[in-house]
Design an enzyme around this catalytic site. Structure first.
Site, short mmCIF file in Angstrom:
data_model
loop_
_atom_site.label_atom_id
_atom_site.label_comp_id
_atom_site.label_asym_id
_atom_site.label_seq_id
_atom_site.Cartn_x
_atom_site.Cartn_y
_atom_site.Cartn_z
NE ARG A 34 -3.32 2.31 3.02
CZ ARG A 34 -3.08 3.05 4.10
NH1 ARG A 34 -2.13 2.69 4.95
NH2 ARG A 34 -3.79 4.13 4.35
NE ARG A 75 -4.71 15.68 7.42
CZ ARG A 75 -4.42 14.64 8.19
NH1 ARG A 75 -4.04 14.82 9.45
NH2 ARG A 75 -4.49 13.41 7.72
CE LYS A 221 -8.82 4.65 3.57
NZ LYS A 221 -7.72 5.68 3.56
CB THR A 282 -7.20 0.87 11.21
OG1 THR A 282 -7.59 1.30 9.92
CG2 THR A 282 -6.65 2.06 11.97
MG MG Z 1 -9.00 6.91 7.31
#
Ligand code: MG
Ligand code: G6P
Length: 483
Positions: A34, A75, A221, A282
């Site tokens: 990845r 962010r 995702k 994750t």
């Molecule tokens: Mg993420």
């Protein structure tokens, strides 16, 4: 060749960029590398991708490359002194107009003006994956005024999520659009789209991918609360994609960690039902960032994803920035093989009571039914153009290995993601029609995968080109003269 069926995706980063480490990772069982477009310059990704391809080719291994788009992660801007420390009860503001590099103990800039519009009084904001939590007390035209509910350190550029999701940022940013072109140029096999809200986001990604001239399969995702709000939303997103990732980091922040395990199981189930691949991602071996050995809880997490029948398990910081990238792959491989021995990994419900939609699907599932019920069957050979026929096969639980026989580099790499599927380069069109079965079985004999007297299933279509044509299943006995 390995007996492991579950595939390993590992993120490349500073800890995994040298040829020596990459070679060890590939030999330890890396199936999909990845490239995380949230970090690193295009040239770093180009170099890593080339190294992976060169080393894999040298060892006769097939490793797919997955590019992961950064997406609209919202962010905060920067602080004058890089970081602050917040305590419970403190007042804090997010401001659209405050200078971007001059955050203080009271206020910090944000790069996403719509945050102010999207949030209302009473909302909870989670910063840095939920390490700091705030409640919105008041929203003005350009600021959110908050109270800190859970304090802690807050530093430059940390991410913001809203509990319950619902922030409206579009899924593809200008940077993502540039990275789609980069992915096309690098011939990547998979492209992961971050924070898609619905099928329309994936359709846009598909259009941009096509325009860039890439054939990468698109992974959605699953990391927004809206995406898992109900079956319709989830299935819509799955159907618009070639595969999905259970992106547990952001998803856990949006829906809360308590719901996460149930949702993971549901996403895997729904992806498989819809004939799509699924990656579980994750913090799977998080402690291995600093430790050569996983915790029992991590072992259990990986094993449970294997029992849920995920196609692949993923390493993030463990392999990108940790001290033990090779050990992490070895540990994952070991745990996968162990969990695959459990009866739930082997027995299938066989889609009993369901209807099939296509003739190739019917043939593929008939092959799996036979493989699981005829003990002499040691391997399945699927002649495939795109990888579709073996993909359908690998949606069914089984202990019989599936071999995707294809002449194309793209297909050989792509199937590296599919559970239980390995590839053998093979071009049926280069052989007389009555020699194809024999030549295909000989490839497995040569590799010691089957022996004289074993049974092998082979699927193919009437022509040796074109996807979707599979209509034939043969049951062949190794050692007989085959046509
Ligand atoms: Mg993420
Ligand atoms: C190869 C075989 C064909 C088969 C096709 C299926 O080209 O030679 O006989 O019909 O694969 O490809 P698919 O992409 O649908 O798995």
């Amino acid at each position: 060749m390995t007996s492991r069926r579950t595939k390993i995706v590992a993120t490349l980063g500073p800890a995994s960029s040298s040829p020596e480490v990459l070679e060890k990772m590939i030999l330890a069982g890396l199936d999909v590398a990845r490239l995380n477009f949230s970090h690193g310059a295009p040239d770093e990704h180009r170099t890593r991708a080339q190294l992976v391809r060169d080393i894999a080719a040298r060892h006769g291994r097939f490793v797919a490359l997955l590019g992961d788009l950064q997406g609209p992660k919202i962010r905060i801007a920067k602080f004058t002194n890089k970081r602050i420390e917040l305590a419970e009860g403190d007042s804090f503001r997010f401001s659209v107009t405050h200078p971007r590099d001059a955050g203080t103990q009271e206020v910090v800039g944000i790069d996403y003006p719509d945050l102010v519009k999207d949030c209302s009084v009473g909302d909870e904001l989670l910063l840095d994956d939920g390490r700091v939590v705030m409640r919105v007390d008041n929203a003005t035209a350009d600021e959110l005024h908050c109270t800190v509910l859970i304090g802690g350190p807050l530093s430059d550029n940390k991410g913001i999520n809203r509990r319950g999701g619902g922030l409206t940022a579009p899924a593809l940013t200008a940077k993502d659009k540039a990275d789609i072109k980069l992915a096309a140029e690098m011939n990547l096999d998979y492209l992961a789209v971050s924070f898609p809200r619905d099928a329309a986001d994936m359709e846009l990604a598909r259009r941009l991918r096509d325009e860039a001239g890439s054939s990468a399969w698109l992974i959605a995702k699953i990391e927004r609360a809206e995406a898992v709000a109900d079956d319709e939303a989830l299935d819509g997103l799955i159907r618009a994609s070639d595969g999905v990732m259970v992106a547990r980091g952001d998803l856990g922040v949006e829906i809360g960690d308590a719901e996460l395990v149930g949702i993971q199981k549901k996403i895997i189930l729904h992806a498989r039902r819809n004939n799509k691949v699924v990656i579980t991602a994750t913090q799977m071996m998080e402690s291995m960032i600093q430790s050569p050995m996983p915790t029992r809880a991590e072992v259990s997490d990986v094993a449970n994803a294997v029992l849920d029948y995920t196609d692949a398990v993923m390493l993030s910081a463990e392999s990108a920035a940790g001290e033990y990238p090779v050990e992490a792959i070895k540990a994952m491989a070991r745990v996968c093989v162990g969990a695959e021995k459990h009866p739930t990994s082997i027995k299938s419900g066989h889609r009993l009571g369901q209807h099939f939609a296509r003739s190739d699907e019917s043939t593929a599932l008939a092959a799996m039914y036979t493989a699981n019920h005829f003990p002499g069957v040691k391997a399945i050979i699927s002649l495939t153009e795109s990888g579709y026929t073996p993909l359908i096969m690998s949606r069914i639980r089984s202990s019989v290995p599936i071999f995707a026989f294809s002449p194309y580099r793209e297909t050989q790499a792509r199937v590296a993601m599919f559970r239980g599927v390995q590839t053998v380069p093979f071009d049926p069109a280069s052989l007389p029609a009555d020699k194809v079965s024999q030549a295909a079985v000989d490839e497995l004999l040569k590799r010691d995968i089957v022996s004289i007297g074993d049974w092998v299933i082979l699927t193919k279509g009437d022509s040796y080109h074109g996807t979707g044509g599979t209509n034939t299943m043969k049951i062949l006995r190794v050692g007989d003269s085959l046509i």
